[in-house]
Design an enzyme around this catalytic site. Structure first.
Site, PDB file in Angstrom:
ATOM      1  N   HIS A  66       0.876   6.015  -2.531  1.00 61.82           N
ATOM      2  CA  HIS A  66       0.166   4.940  -2.434  1.00 61.82           C
ATOM      3  C   HIS A  66      -0.388   4.936  -3.905  1.00 61.82           C
ATOM      4  CE1 HIS A  66      -1.399   3.657   1.521  1.00 61.82           C
ATOM      5  NE2 HIS A  66      -2.652   3.107   0.899  1.00 61.82           N
ATOM      6  N   GLU A  79      -2.230   8.979  -1.002  1.00 58.91           N
ATOM      7  CA  GLU A  79      -3.155   8.086  -0.640  1.00 58.91           C
ATOM      8  C   GLU A  79      -4.372   8.436  -0.645  1.00 58.91           C
ATOM      9  OE1 GLU A  79      -2.509   7.054   3.444  1.00 58.91           O
ATOM     10  OE2 GLU A  79      -3.990   5.016   3.122  1.00 58.91           O
ATOM     11  N   ASP A 111       0.853  -1.085   0.121  1.00 57.02           N
ATOM     12  CA  ASP A 111      -0.062  -0.018   0.017  1.00 57.02           C
ATOM     13  C   ASP A 111       0.823   1.206  -0.152  1.00 57.02           C
ATOM     14  OD1 ASP A 111       0.828  -0.510   2.595  1.00 57.02           O
ATOM     15  OD2 ASP A 111      -0.796   0.385   3.530  1.00 57.02           O
ATOM     16  N   ARG A 167       5.620   4.496   5.931  1.00 60.64           N
ATOM     17  CA  ARG A 167       5.187   4.470   7.506  1.00 60.64           C
ATOM     18  C   ARG A 167       5.212   2.787   8.152  1.00 60.64           C
ATOM     19  NH1 ARG A 167      -0.756   5.840   5.326  1.00 60.64           N
ATOM     20  NH2 ARG A 167      -1.662   3.617   5.208  1.00 60.64           N
ATOM     21  N   ASP A 168       4.792   2.580   9.185  1.00 64.13           N
ATOM     22  CA  ASP A 168       5.074   1.288   9.970  1.00 64.13           C
ATOM     23  C   ASP A 168       3.770   0.468   9.232  1.00 64.13           C
ATOM     24  OD1 ASP A 168       2.678   2.889  10.995  1.00 64.13           O
ATOM     25  OD2 ASP A 168       3.132   1.893  13.130  1.00 64.13           O
ATOM     26  N   GLU A 169       3.824   0.304   8.062  1.00 63.97           N
ATOM     27  CA  GLU A 169       2.812  -0.576   7.389  1.00 63.97           C
ATOM     28  C   GLU A 169       3.224  -1.282   6.224  1.00 63.97           C
ATOM     29  OE1 GLU A 169      -1.143   1.448   7.179  1.00 63.97           O
ATOM     30  OE2 GLU A 169      -1.879  -0.518   6.427  1.00 63.97           O
ATOM     31  N   TRP A 183     -11.350  -6.576  -1.728  1.00 62.21           N
ATOM     32  CA  TRP A 183     -10.060  -7.014  -1.106  1.00 62.21           C
ATOM     33  C   TRP A 183     -10.014  -8.327  -1.206  1.00 62.21           C
ATOM     34  CZ3 TRP A 183     -11.418  -2.294  -0.028  1.00 62.21           C
ATOM     35  CH2 TRP A 183     -10.923  -1.170   0.044  1.00 62.21           C
ATOM     36  N   ASP A 202      -6.005  -2.891  -2.739  1.00 63.31           N
ATOM     37  CA  ASP A 202      -5.126  -1.988  -3.561  1.00 63.31           C
ATOM     38  C   ASP A 202      -4.549  -2.772  -4.631  1.00 63.31           C
ATOM     39  OD1 ASP A 202      -5.328  -1.512  -0.769  1.00 63.31           O
ATOM     40  OD2 ASP A 202      -3.867   0.113  -1.009  1.00 63.31           O
TER      41      ASP A 202
HETATM   42  C1  BGC Z   1      -4.057   0.853   3.628  1.00 64.20           C
HETATM   43  C2  BGC Z   1      -4.874   0.874   2.510  1.00 64.20           C
HETATM   44  C3  BGC Z   1      -5.433  -0.366   2.774  1.00 64.20           C
HETATM   45  C4  BGC Z   1      -6.665  -0.111   3.877  1.00 64.20           C
HETATM   46  C5  BGC Z   1      -7.678  -1.036   4.078  1.00 64.20           C
HETATM   47  C6  BGC Z   1      -4.795   1.052   4.959  1.00 64.20           C
HETATM   48  O1  BGC Z   1      -4.292   1.357   6.020  1.00 64.20           O
HETATM   49  O2  BGC Z   1      -2.864   1.837   3.546  1.00 64.20           O
HETATM   50  O3  BGC Z   1      -4.402   1.022   1.327  1.00 64.20           O
HETATM   51  O4  BGC Z   1      -6.302  -0.795   1.626  1.00 64.20           O
HETATM   52  O5  BGC Z   1      -5.885   0.182   5.004  1.00 64.20           O
HETATM   53  O6  BGC Z   1      -8.232  -0.847   5.433  1.00 64.20           O
END
Ligand code: BGC
Length: 773
Positions: free
Chosen positions: A644, A623, A351, A355-357, A415, A364
C-alpha cells in the site's frame, strides 16, 4: 476528430453476463492487402481487455489494453503501427476479448460493480498504399468468434488456461475455420472514446527466485521482493491434462505456508492444464497478482530456478528520480516506496494490488502524488486518472472516493480533495497547465460543493478522518476531529485553486479563492486554535494539518510547533498519525526548524515507524503500521495489505530534504528549483538526481566532521534557489571562494539565513561549520 470511421462497429460474442470467471473470446477476420502498405495504423477500443493479433503474432507486448476507465462514460483507444507485420495478399486480424475491469463484478464483496456486463470492442486498421489510397479493415458483422484455451479469466481470481484447447495459428491467414461462429454486432455505447494518455502496462522486469522449497507435493518459490505482475513458468515432460496450480502470497505464515487471508475474496489462483509435451511455457495474461511467494502444485519433475520468473507489471512510465544516502535502512525505505509505486500504478493509482479491492482510492492518490512525481514521469498517468475523477464526479460537484468510481462514495475530506491536489501537483512537477485546464470546470464544481456544504466555513465531519491512525480502534476512528480535518483541507484546496486560477490568468477567480481561503483560515483559527497555540484534538495530525496548510497565526507558529514536538515526545519519539497526518510529519517538522525531530522519526526503528517493517523484512510499504508486529503477528485481516503506497509519502521529503531537490511553488516545472539538503540523522552523505522537463538536476552532499560539502548541477535553461544549513555567509565557500553578492538572496524565513539564487552550472559549496539538525 473521430477516431473511427462509420465502417467499424462494436462486436461482442454473447449477451450481458456478469458472472465472474468466464472464458475469453477470440475474434478474427481475414483480408487481402493488394500491395505493400506504406503505413498501417491499427486502432481499437473496448469495454474489457482487448488484445490485437496480426498474422499469428500479438501486435504488442502490452497488457490490459486499452486500459481502465469509467466505462459508463469513457473508453480509451490504443493505436499501433503494424505495417511490418502485414503481408501482400492474405492477412488475418485477430482480437482476444477478456473481462478486465469491465465484464465481471469488480470491487470488494457487497460493493462490486460490473461496469460493462457485455464486453465488446471495435477495431479499425487503415492501410495506406504508395499511391495514397487507403483500405480500411474494420470490425463488422463478417467477423467470426469462438472460445479457446483461456477458459476462465478474472483480475482478482486468476486465469485458467487449458492448453489442450489451444487454437493453432488462430490469427493466421490460412487458419482452419472449424468451430468459429458469427459475432454479435452490438449497439455502440454512448461514451467518449479518447486516445490513451499514458504508456500501457508492460513487463518491466523479470525476477528469478532466490529460494525454492518443496513442501509435501508443492513448491514454494521466494522471489525476494514483494511485487506485482504475472508469472512465467516453463514445464518439462508434461502429460496431457496434467494440472498445474499457481497460488500467490505476499507473506508466509509461521509454518512456511502462504499467508492468504489478506486476499479476502480474491482467489488469486492460476491453473494451467497441460497439452503434454517435452516443453510447455505458460504466463497468464488476463490477471495480475501481488506477491513475493508463489506456490506451484502439480509438477512431475523437480522445479529449477530457471523454470520460473516473476514478471513485474505496471504502466511503463519513465523513471525520473534517484535517491540514496549513507543509511542502508533509508535506502531500503526508498526501494520499498518505489516498489509500492510500481505495484500500484496499474492503470490507476490503486490502494493495493492483491485483495478484492485494487481501487483508485483518491485519498491515497493525493498523499502520494508528490512522491510519485519524483520517482517517475507521471504526467500522462495522472491525466488519465483525472478523467476517471471527472467521470465519477457527482451532480453536486463532489469528487468520488475511488476513481474509476466503483463504490459511488463521494466527497470525503482528504479523498475528494485529490481532485484539486493532484492537478496542482502535476502542474508543479511538469510545468504544463494542461491537466489544470482539463479539470478546471470540475474543480470549480467541487469547490462550490464544499462551499455549499460548509457551515460558516467549517466543514462537517466526513467518514475516513486520519485513516488508520495508530491506536484507532477502527480505521476511521482517529482522534483528530473530523470537522478540523475537513476544514483544513477546504482551506488548502482553496489556496491551490487561487494559485492555479492566477496561473491561468483567471484573476477574478484567483481573488475569489484567496478570499475564500482567508475566510476559512479565520474560521479555523476561531474554532480550532486556542490563544496559546493549542489545536483542537491536540493530536500530532491536528498540529500537522494546521501548520502544513498555514492555518496557524504567525505569532503562534512556534508554540504550535513546540506542541507538535511535545506530542511526538509523549510517545517516546514515535508517530501516531494515519494516512493524512503521516505525509506532513517531516515536511512540517523541517518547516518549523525541527529537522532534528524529523530525522528522529525517520530513523526510529521500533513500532510504529517507517523502519519497523524494514527491520522485519518488508520490501514494500505496508498498509498499516501494525500490518505485522512481533507482539501480535498479522494485523486485522479485513484490511491488511503489504503493498500500500500511502505511508510511502515520506518519499517526497526524502527527495526535498535528504536528496535536496524540490520544485519551487512559483516556478512550476523546475525552471527554478529549490535545493535545500538538510544534513542530520547521523548521515554522512545523501543525494540523487532528478530528470525534469528542463533537464537533470544532480545533488550530492557529504558531511566531514563539522564540514558540509555539497556538489550539484543545475541544468542549462534552469536556475535554483539554494537554502543552506549555515548561520552566516562567512561560513560558505562557493567553488572555493566567498559567495559573490549578486547570488545572495534576502529571505523572509526565520529559519533560513543563507539563501542563494544560482544560474545553470556545476558547483561545489562548502560550509565550514554547518548547522546540525
Ligand atoms: C483502502 C484505503 C482507502 C480506504 C478508505 C481502504 O479499503 O485500502 O487505502 O483509502 O479504504 O476507506
Amino acid at each position: 476528430m473521430a477516431l473511427f470511421s462509420d465502417q467499424a462497429c462494436w462486436l461482442s460474442s454473447s449477451p450481458s453476463n456478469v458472472a465472474a470467471l468466464k472464458a475469453a473470446t477470440y475474434f478474427r477476420t481475414k483480408f487481402v492487402a493488394r500491395a505493400k502498405a506504406v503505413s498501417a495504423v491499427l486502432r481499437f477500443s473496448g469495454l474489457g481487455v482487448v488484445e490485437p493479433w496480426l498474422n499469428g503474432e500479438p501486435v504488442s507486448d502490452d497488457f490490459f489494453t486499452p486500459g481502465w476507465s469509467d466505462y459508463r462514460k469513457r473508453a480509451y483507444v490504443c493505436e499501433y503501427e503494424v505495417s511490418d507485420t502485414l503481408q501482400t495478399g492474405e492477412n488475418c486480424l485477430g482480437m482476444v476479448l477478456a473481462d478486465g475491469w469491465a465484464g465481471a463484478p469488480f470491487g470488494p464483496k457487497g460493493h462490486a460493480v460490473a461496469f460493462a456486463p457485455q464486453t465488446k470492442f471495435l477495431v479499425e486498421l487503415a492501410l495506406t498504399y504508395e499511391d495514397g489510397s487507403v483500405q480500411t479493415v474494420a470490425s463488422n458483422a463478417d467477423w467470426l468468434c469462438r472460445t479457446g484455451p483461456v477458459i476462465k479469466q478474472s483480475i482478482y481470481h486468476g486465469e485458467t488456461y487449458d492448453a489442450r484447447k489451444e487454437l493453432k495459428q488462430w490469427s493466421h491467414a490460412h487458419a482452419p475455420g472449424r468451430g468459429w461462429k458469427p459475432v454479435l454486432c452490438v449497439e455502440a455505447p454512448s461514451i467518449k472514446l479518447n486516445l490513451k494518455k499514458c504508456p500501457p502496462v508492460r513487463i518491466t522486469e523479470a525476477r528469478s527466485p532466490i529460494e525454492l522449497r518443496k513442501v509435501q507435493q508443492k513448491w514454494i518459490v521466494d522471489f525476494g521482493q514483494n511485487l506485482v505482475g504475472t508469472l512465467r513458468i516453463q514445464l518439462r515432460n508434461t502429460k496431457p491434462g496434467q494440472k498445474i496450480v499457481l497460488k500467490y502470497a505476499e507473506m508466509l505464515q509461521a509454518d512456511g505456508a502462504l499467508y492468504l487471508e489478506n486476499l479476502r475474496n480474491a482467489i488469486a489462483t492460476d491453473v494451467y492444464i497441460c497439452k503434454g509435451a517435452a516443453e510447455e511455457i505458460y504466463m497468464p495474461r488476463f490477471t495480475f497478482h501481488g506477491y513475493r511467494y508463489a506456490e506451484i502444485e502439480g509438477l512431475r519433475s523437480a522445479l529449477r530456478a530457471e523454470d520460473v520468473s516473476a514478471c513485474v507489471l505496471h504502466n511503463d512510465l519513465k523513471q525520473t528520480g534517484k535517491f540514496s544516502c549513507s543509511d542502508p535502512l533509508i535506502n531500503q525505505l526508498q526501494s520499498n516506496i518505489v516498489w509500492g509505486q510500481r505495484g500500484n500504478f496499474l492503470e490507476a493509482p490503486t490502494d493495493c494490488p492483491q485483495r478484492d479491492e485494487r481501487l483508485g482510492w483518491s485519498g491515497d492518490a493525493q498523499v502520494f502524488v508528490d512522491t510519485a512525481c519524483f520517482n517517475y514521469d507521471c504526467e500522462g498517468f495522472y491525466r488519465q486518472w483525472m478523467d476517471a475523477m471527472r467521470d465519477g464526479q457527482r451532480a453536486d460537484g463532489a469528487f468520488p472516493d475511488t476513481a474509476p468510481d466503483i463504490l459511488g462514495w463521494h466527497g470525503n475530506a482528504g479523498w475528494g480533495d485529490a481532485g484539486i491536489i493532484v492537478p496542482h501537483a502535476v502542474w508543479q512537477h511538469y510545468g504544463s497547465l494542461e491537466i489544470v485546464e482539463e479539470n478546471w470546470q470540475a474543480m470549480e464544481r467541487y469547490m462550490s460543493f464544499l462551499e455549499k456544504r460548509a457551515n460558516n466555513y467549517i466543514q462537517p465531519s466526513s467518514v475516513y478522518g486520519d485513516w488508520l491512525a495508530v491506536d484507532a480502534a477502527r480505521p476511521e476512528w482517529s482522534p483528530t476531529p473530523k470537522e478540523l480535518i475537513g476544514t483544513a483541507y477546504f482551506a488548502h484546496s482553496a489556496k491551490l485553486m487561487a494559485r492555479m486560477a492566477a496561473a491561468m490568468g483567471k484573476d477574478v477567480r484567483a481573488t475569489h479563492f484567496e478570499e475564500l481561503c482567508k475566510s476559512i483560515c479565520s474560521a479555523f483559527q476561531e474554532n480550532f486554535i486556542t490563544r496559546a497555540g493549542l489545536v483542537l484534538g491536540d493530536t500530532q495530525t491536528s498540529y500537522l494539518l494546521a501548520l502544513a496548510f498555514d492555518l496557524v497565526p504567525d505569532a503562534l507558529v512556534e508554540a504550535a510547533g513546540n506542541r507538535l514536538v511535545a506530542c511526538i515526545e509523549a510517545r517516546n519519539w514515535h508517530l501516531s498519525t494515519g494516512f493524512l497526518g503521516t505525509p506532513l510529519l517531516n515536511p512540517v517538522l523541517s518547516k518549523v526548524a525541527r529537522g532534528d525531530v524529523a530525522y528522529r522519526l525517520l530513523k526510529q526503528e521500533s513500532y510504529p515507524s517507517w523502519l519497523y517493517p524494514i527491520k522485519n523484512g518488508a520490501t514494500t510499504m505496508w498498509e498499516r503500521w501494525n500490518s505485522w508486529t512481533e507482539e501480535k503477528g498479522f494485523g486485522p485481516v479485513e484490511m491488511n495489505s503489504f503493498n500500500h503506497y500511502a505511508y510511502g509519502a515520506i518519499g517526497e521529503w526524502l527527495y526535498q530534504r535528504v536528496c535536496g531537490i524540490a520544485p519551487h511553488p512559483d516556478y512550476p516545472g523546475y525552471e527554478r528549483a529549490v535545493l535545500a539538503p538538510l544534513p542530520g540523522g547521523g548521515m554522512s552523505r545523501g543525494g540523487g538526481s532528478l530528470d525534469t522537463r528542463v533537464g537533470t538536476f544532480v545533488s550530492k552532499w557529504q558531511v566531514k566532521g563539522s564540514k558540509f560539502i555539497f556538489n550539484f548541477i543545475i541544468p542549462e535553461g534552469a536556475e535554483a534557489v539554494l537554502r543552506l544549513p549555515a548561520a552566516k555567509w562567512s561560513q560558505i565557500q562557493l567553488d572555493g571562494r566567498s559567495v559573490p553578492t549578486k547570488f545572495k538572496q534576502q529571505t523572509s524565513s526565520n529559519y533560513v539565513k543563507c539563501q542563494l539564487l544560482l544560474p545553470a552550472g556545476k558547483y561545489q559549496i562548502e560550509i565550514k561549520h554547518y548547522l546540525a539538525h
